[in-house]
Every structure is written in structure tokens, then in C-alpha cells.
Write an enzyme that holds these catalytic residues in place. Structure first.
Site, PDB file in Angstrom:
ATOM      1  CG  ASP A 149      31.914  13.908  22.563  1.00  0.00           C
ATOM      2  OD1 ASP A 149      32.373  12.895  23.092  1.00  0.00           O
ATOM      3  OD2 ASP A 149      32.118  14.217  21.376  1.00  0.00           O
TER       4      ASP A 149
ATOM      5  CD  GLU B 264      29.697  11.101  16.669  1.00  0.00           C
ATOM      6  OE1 GLU B 264      30.678  10.368  16.561  1.00  0.00           O
ATOM      7  OE2 GLU B 264      29.730  12.219  17.230  1.00  0.00           O
TER       8      GLU B 264
ATOM      9  CD  GLU C 176      37.036   9.231  14.870  1.00  0.00           C
ATOM     10  OE1 GLU C 176      37.048   8.257  14.101  1.00  0.00           O
ATOM     11  OE2 GLU C 176      35.997   9.865  15.138  1.00  0.00           O
ATOM     12  NE  ARG C 177      37.453  13.590  17.197  1.00  0.00           N
ATOM     13  CZ  ARG C 177      37.131  14.623  16.427  1.00  0.00           C
ATOM     14  NH1 ARG C 177      37.999  15.574  16.178  1.00  0.00           N
ATOM     15  NH2 ARG C 177      35.934  14.686  15.893  1.00  0.00           N
TER      16      ARG C 177
ATOM     17  NE  ARG D  25      25.659  16.223  21.466  1.00  0.00           N
ATOM     18  CZ  ARG D  25      26.810  16.152  20.821  1.00  0.00           C
ATOM     19  NH1 ARG D  25      26.981  16.830  19.705  1.00  0.00           N
ATOM     20  NH2 ARG D  25      27.792  15.382  21.254  1.00  0.00           N
TER      21      ARG D  25
ATOM     22  CD  GLU E 112      36.164  23.885  34.995  1.00  0.00           C
ATOM     23  OE1 GLU E 112      36.940  23.323  35.801  1.00  0.00           O
ATOM     24  OE2 GLU E 112      34.925  23.848  35.126  1.00  0.00           O
TER      25      GLU E 112
ATOM     26  CE  LYS F  69      30.194   6.616  16.819  1.00  0.00           C
ATOM     27  NZ  LYS F  69      31.297   7.589  16.628  1.00  0.00           N
TER      28      LYS F  69
ATOM     29  CD  GLU G 205      36.881  14.290  20.630  1.00  0.00           C
ATOM     30  OE1 GLU G 205      36.755  13.189  21.202  1.00  0.00           O
ATOM     31  OE2 GLU G 205      36.074  14.707  19.783  1.00  0.00           O
TER      32      GLU G 205
ATOM     33  CD  GLU H 148      33.555   5.545  25.482  1.00  0.00           C
ATOM     34  OE1 GLU H 148      32.820   4.555  25.218  1.00  0.00           O
ATOM     35  OE2 GLU H 148      33.798   6.436  24.649  1.00  0.00           O
TER      36      GLU H 148
END
Ligand code: GCV
Length: 671
Positions: free
Chosen positions: A380, A307, A184-185, A351, A526, A303, A408, A402
Site C-alpha cells: 500500500d 476494505e 481521505e488521506r 496479504r 526512507e 473499489k 499517505e 495506480e
């Protein structure tokens, strides 16, 4: 004479060319190629005539092997391993207490640091030697890798008096690798973990462990946090035990990501309620089974209620109740739980606020062997977002930071984006929670609150690609992540230079160019994606631009842009910080401009400190970013002939693709 010199130069170039050819990046920063400057080679040989290990044992094998391999490669001759020094210039590995009597009292004191090491130029039995000494297997490995780094990067080898220990107790890698090999990613091919082949081992596991140990990593979770329940099946645990063996040799402890619903989906129970005795019993039995196979198992990464993943909230229990239940199953064996705080409610107006809202009230409710792992920012892993407000606010909860090494949202393995400067900003952020200087790095190093488990976790960017990370330059992020976890005071530039020397050799032109490419690269990205902190302008693949679908994040309308998160008129998110930061972020005047649109909704005509309007700034930076990406390619093209052709070509192709993609971003945003 001139002809002779010319011939000599040609020969040298041919030799250098030969050495440079055939490199595909597999050795990453552990290349150990012969030192090409004859004077330096001679100098290093003088200080590394032989290796001495007076108390050989399996525990020190990996360190000894690495030293032999490294020195033999760098010095271009086999360096012998002996039981006692026979001459000056010996490199002595001192590991046993009895051996330490060779050192002075003061020197001995400095060795007594778990995971730390000392490297000293000293006299032993009348001989001038270098001593690398540590009390633990890890410490010795780190000392050996440090010494090899000194040799390889052209540092002095005389008069050494180095003593180091890691700043962070936990220096972890998280793999988001599924058991079927899909990552994943992940942008560097399929998973390096071949569950279909395991328990058959693989030398690639060992080489990966070497790379990680060389930068001080001491823990690894090998499967995705979106965890398949099958990882806890007995046959899979036997496979995991083989991975644990490979990593153990290099001082790296194995963790598994687990699915909170495992007792139901794997164990056949009717519930996964943490208050249910049958559920508790299931986890206890599972923990006991794991420890029979992996006696030094680290624990679970979880986790939950995020999600769509199951968790304790499904049963009306808190995160703390869920985490503690798992923690209690592991505690008798010395294991721990790392519980992620990445939770959000997509229906919430903002969020960014959810994680703090759920976790801040639980401070002090987690058991001693549980840590909460918090992403660097509240959204995220964007190229720019503020630091997560939970840092510094969990005085009684073990805290782990983390970071995402895999790119990603930062250009996958196509864009050259050196993330270390962005991580430095996170680590240096002052939370003020225990007074000025309560930086994130001090908090997660356990220097502010008495944490038992704390440190950093980084989501891996490694896959089956021959060069590990897809883009050769992406390895700088893996390297830099480890180095920062070891010492967050290191500068982004010094890490870049170290990596450049170790990966591309010591040619000053190459080193300077590589560093000059790395350092501005995150700022360049950026510019052509999302300046001013606006974030998440991508589509669902988290790579291509699609601002039209991201109104939730940018709140752009006919008059202005930006997410008002202020106390007065916005979501009130700014109040989740310490008052000093609340005030700073709340005011347009004091809010750091690079985060303006994260915190404020402003008219397009709002003037920035440069005098430009916001809309002009956004327009211009997209042009500048593309131009600067072209500049990266130009710099790289100038190195043709100085680095080996295969790696040069592979990097060039990615830089070209980066430019094309940067143009796509510019057209989409400015168009
Ligand atoms: C592992 C983001 C990513 C997901 C990831 C998740 C997480 O949402 O897009 O792929 O899932 O973060 O960190 O749990």
C-alpha cells in the site's frame, strides 16, 4: 559609473522583489511572471510578436486564451490575437485540415496524432513564424502549454521541430474526496469540490483544470473510491455535470467512483447481484441518465470487495462478472469501467499475495471496456516496496497503474518527499513476462499487449489550500506525475528542473538548490523511516512511527527482522513473479538490498554489502536521514531573499516540522 551600476542593481533588485512579493503559490507552475533577463525578454518578444488563429471556434478557445495569458504575462505586454500573420515572429495555431495546407506534406503527417502536437519554426506567406498544430482540442492545449514551457524555462525558440504525443492513453487523477468535503488521506485542506455549492461553478475548478491539462492529464475521478451511493442521485449528477463542463474545456473527461451496492442503497432493490436482471436494468437506466447530462462521461471507477466495500464476491460472482455488468451498462454510450485490484485479506498470513491470487486467474475474462487498476506495489504505497506482480501478467486485461501522489505513508504534506524517482523505478521495472524489456511502462502504455484502455492513475494531493498541495514542494509531485504519464522516459532530474524553473523562476542558484533538495528527498525519508524495504512501521494514522504495532509486516523478533516471502521457507510470494524475478528475489545474494527485509527474514547480524550488519545499518541510516533532512533546511535557508518571502517562510516552517518528526522516527526506531 560604479555608483550608477550599483543604483541600477538596486533598482533591479527592488523590481525583482516586487515581482516576487505577493506570491502564495496559487499559480503553481503556471506563474507566467515577466522574464527578468532583458536580453532573453527581447529574444522571446521577437519570436512571439502576435498570435494567429485562422479558424477560431469554441473548441480552441481555452488553448488560445492560455497562449494569450501566458505570453502576455511572460513578455510583459499584451500579445494581440489576429486572423492572419502580419509579420515575422507570429505564433500560429493551426487546427483545421484546410489550414494545414500551409505545411509541407511531411509536416502535415506529423500532426496526425490524436492528442499529439507539433511545434515548428517555419515560413508561412513569406514570414518566419512558429506554428503550433494539432488535430484535436487536447493536442492543441498540450502544444500551447509546451510552447509556454519553452518560453518560461529559457529554451531556444528558433529552429523548432518538435513533435510529441503522450505515451499513455489514460492519464488520470483520482480524488479520494468525500461528498461532505473531507478528503481521505488528503493533507491540503478540504476538498476543492464544493458539492454543497454546486451546481454553482468556481474559477478554482478552471484553474485546477488548467494545471492538469498543462501536464497532459486527460481524465479525473472526482469522488472517493470508498464511494457514497449519493453521488448517483439525480441532483448530484446535475452537480457533477457542472464539474464535467469545467474539465471538458481543458480536455479532461469526468469519471465517478461508484458503490457497487447502489442499486440497493439508492435504488431500493433487494440485491446488488450482478447476475440479477433488475440490478442490470438499474445500472443501465442510471448510465442513460448520466449520459443525458454528461454526454462525454468517462465511466465508473470501482473499489469492490476491498476494505469492507460491497462487491460481486458478496454474491458468489467474480470481479470480472461484477465489472462486466457495469461495463455493459456503459458500453452503449462509449463509457468504461476502471476496476481496482487493491484487495487483501487481513487474515491471510501474507496479504501481499491476495491481489494476484484473485486477479491473475481472471485474465481474459474482462470486457474490452473494462480496465484493472493496480497499485504500484502489493502492500500500500510504501516508500519502498517491490512492483506489484500482476504487471505484465495480464496479457488479455486492460491494465492501469495506480500511484499515490498524496503522501499517505510518505510524510503527508509536512515532509519534502519528491516521489518521481520512486515512480521511475516502478516504470522501469522489468517484468520479463514477454521477454527482456517488458517494463511496467511499456506494459501500461499498451506497447506489449494490445490494451484498449491503459495508462496511469494518480491519487490527488490537491485540496482547498491556497497553494493547492499544502507543502509548496508537494506540487512537484503533481507536476511530475503528469509529466511522467506523458513521457515515462523523462528523467526525475529534468522534471525537477522544469518544475523548479516554472515555480521558482530561472535564478540559477534557486534552480540548482531546489533540484538538489528534491532529488535525494525520497531516499532521505526512507532512511529515517523504514530502510531495507521493511515498510509499514507507522501507526494507524500512517504518519507517526509505531513499529511495535506492526509485527505483521516486519516480523522482528529477538534474533532477526524481515518478512520471509521466499519460495523455500517463506510465504511463497516470490513465485507470483516471472521466474527471472522469482530467482532474483528468492536469493539473499541477488535480492536488491533496499528490498531485503521485504523478502527475507535475516539475523540482525547479517552483513550487507557495505560490511555493516543489518542492525547497524538501520541504526546509522536513521541518524543519516535526520542529518540529511537538516541539510534540506540549510539549503533552503540559503535561498532567503532569492525567493519571495511568503513562500520561503512557509517552506521553512514545514522543513522544521519535518526535522522534528524525523527525530521522532529515529528515537522510536533506534531508542
Ligand atoms: C481509499 C489504503 C488507504 C485507504 C484507501 C485504500 C484504497 O488502505 O489507507 O484510505 O481508501 O488504501 O486504496 O482503497
Amino acid at each position: 559609473m560604479r555608483a550608477l551600476r550599483a543604483m541600477f542593481t538596486t533598482v533591479l533588485l527592488v523590481v525583482a522583489g516586487l515581482a516576487a512579493r505577493g506570491e502564495d503559490g496559487y499559480e503553481a507552475w503556471l506563474r507566467y511572471r515577466p522574464i527578468d533577463d532583458p536580453a532573453r525578454l527581447e529574444y522571446c518578444r521577437t519570436y512571439c510578436r502576435e498570435i494567429v488563429i485562422s479558424s477560431p471556434s469554441r473548441e480552441w478557445d481555452a488553448a488560445t486564451r492560455e497562449l494569450v495569458r501566458g505570453l502576455s504575462g511572460l513578455l510583459d505586454r499584451r500579445v494581440a490575437v489576429l486572423g492572419a500573420p502580419t509579420q515575422s515572429g507570429a505564433v500560429i495555431l493551426l487546427v483545421k485540415r484546410s489550414d494545414l495546407s500551409l505545411l509541407s506534406v511531411d509536416e502535415r503527417e506529423r500532426v496526425r496524432i490524436a492528442e499529439g502536437f507539433i511545434i515548428l519554426s517555419t515560413q508561412v506567406e513569406g514570414k518566419s513564424v512558429t506554428v503550433i498544430s494539432a488535430e484535436t482540442q487536447r493536442g492543441l492545449l498540450y502544444g500551447v502549454f509546451h510552447f509556454l514551457r519553452l518560453v518560461a524555462t529559457g529554451e531556444p525558440l528558433e529552429g523548432l521541430s518538435i513533435s510529441q504525443q503522450p505515451a499513455m492513453p489514460l492519464r488520470m487523477i483520482n480524488h479520494w474526496d468525500n461528498l461532505n468535503g473531507v478528503v481521505e488521506r488528503g493533507y491540503a485542506g478540504r476538498s476543492i469540490f464544493r458539492w454543497d455549492q454546486l451546481p454553482i461553478g468556481d474559477s478554482r475548478y478552471t484553474d485546477y483544470a488548467r494545471m492538469l491539462a498543462s501536464v497532459g492529464i486527460n481524465a479525473i475521478a472526482v469522488n472517493n473510491v470508498n464511494a457514497a451511493v449519493e453521488v448517483l442521485r439525480s441532483d448530484m449528477l446535475e452537480k457533477a455535470a457542472v464539474l464535467a463542463e469545467h474539465f471538458r474545456e481543458y480536455g479532461i473527461t469526468l469519471y465517478l467512483s461508484v458503490n457497487f451496492a447502489s442499486p440497493m442503497r439508492l435504488g431500493g432493490l433487494s440485491t446488488a447481484d450482478p447476475a440479477d436482471p433488475a440490478v442490470q436494468g438499474w445500472w443501465k437506466a442510471k448510465a442513460a441518465e448520466i449520459y443525458r447530462l454528461i454526454p462525454d462521461f468517462g465511466g465508473f471507477l470501482v473499489k469492490a470487495n476491498s476494505e469492507g466495500q460491497p462487491g460481486p464476491l458478496d454474491y458468489g460472482r467474480t470481479h470480472a462478472e461484477g465489472a462486466n455488468m457495469l461495463g455493459r451498462a456503459l458500453a452503449p454510450h462509449g463509457g468504461s469501467v476502471i476496476w481496482r485490484a487493491f484487495v487483501y485479506n487481513p487474515r491471510m498470513a501474507d496479504r501481499a499475495m491476495e491481489s494476484y491470487r484473485e486477479f491473475a486467474p481472471l485474465d481474459g475474462r474482462f470486457d474490452a471496456n473494462v480496465a484493472v487498476q493496480i497499485k504500484n506495489g502489493p502492500i500500500d504505497f510504501q516508500i519502498r516496496e517491490p512492483v506489484h506482480p500482476l504487471f505484465g501478467q495480464l496479457a488479455r486485461t486492460n491494465t492501469v497503474l495506480e500511484l499515490q501522489i498524496t503522501q499517505e505513508y510518505t510524510g503527508r504534506s509536512t515532509h519534502l518527499v519528491y516521489l518521481v524517482p520512486t515512480w521511475k523505478e516502478v516504470l522501469d521495472f522489468d517484468t520479463y513476462t514477454a521477454g527482456r524489456g517488458t517494463t511496467v511502462s511499456r506494459v501500461i502504455a499498451g506497447r506489449v499487449f494490445p490494451y484498449r484502455i491503459c495508462g496511469m492513475a494518480g491519487v490527488s494531493n490537491v485540496g482547498q489550500e491556497r497553494n493547492w498541495t499544502g507543502h509548496h514542494f508537494a506540487a512537484a509531485n503533481l507536476y511530475g506525475y503528469g509529466r511522467l504519464a506523458w513521457d515515462p522516459e523523462l528523467s526525475a532530474e529534468s522534471i525537477a528542473e522544469e518544475w523548479a524553473r516554472l515555480t521558482w523562476g530561472n535564478d540559477p542558484v534557486v534552480v540548482r538548490t531546489v533540484v538538489d533538495m528534491l532529488l535525494p528527498s525520497a531516499a532521505i525519508y526512507e532512511k529515517y523511516t523504514s530502510p531495507l524495504g521493511v515498510g509499514v512501521l507507522c501507526n494507524g494514522n500512517h504518519y507517526d512511527p509505531r513499529p511495535a504495532s506492526r509485527e505483521y509486516f516486519h516480523h522482528a523478533d529477538g534474533l532477526g527482522v524481515g518478512f520471509d516471502r521466499t519460495r523455500r521457507s517463506g510465504s511463497g510470494y516470490t513465485q507470483q513473479y516471472h521466474a527471472v524475478n522469482t530467482r532474483r528475489f528468492d536469493s539473499r545474494a541477488t535480492c536488491p538490498e533496499e528490498l531485503l527485509l521485504f523478502f527475507h527474514h535475516v539475523p540482525y547480524t547479517y552483513r550487507l554489502k557495505s560490511g555493516k550488519t543489518v542492525i547497524q545499518h538501520i541504526y546509522d541510516t536513521h541518524y543519516e536521514g535526520v542529518e540529511e533532512a537538516r541539510g534540506l533546511l540549510e539549503k533552503w535557508l540559503a535561498l532567503e531573499g532569492r525567493v519571495n518571502p511568503q513562500r520561503h517562510r512557509e517552506v521553512r516552517l514545514r522543513l522544521e516540522a519535518q526535522i522534528a518528526h524525523a527525530e521522532k522516527w529515529r528515537e522510536e526506531i533506534n531508542g
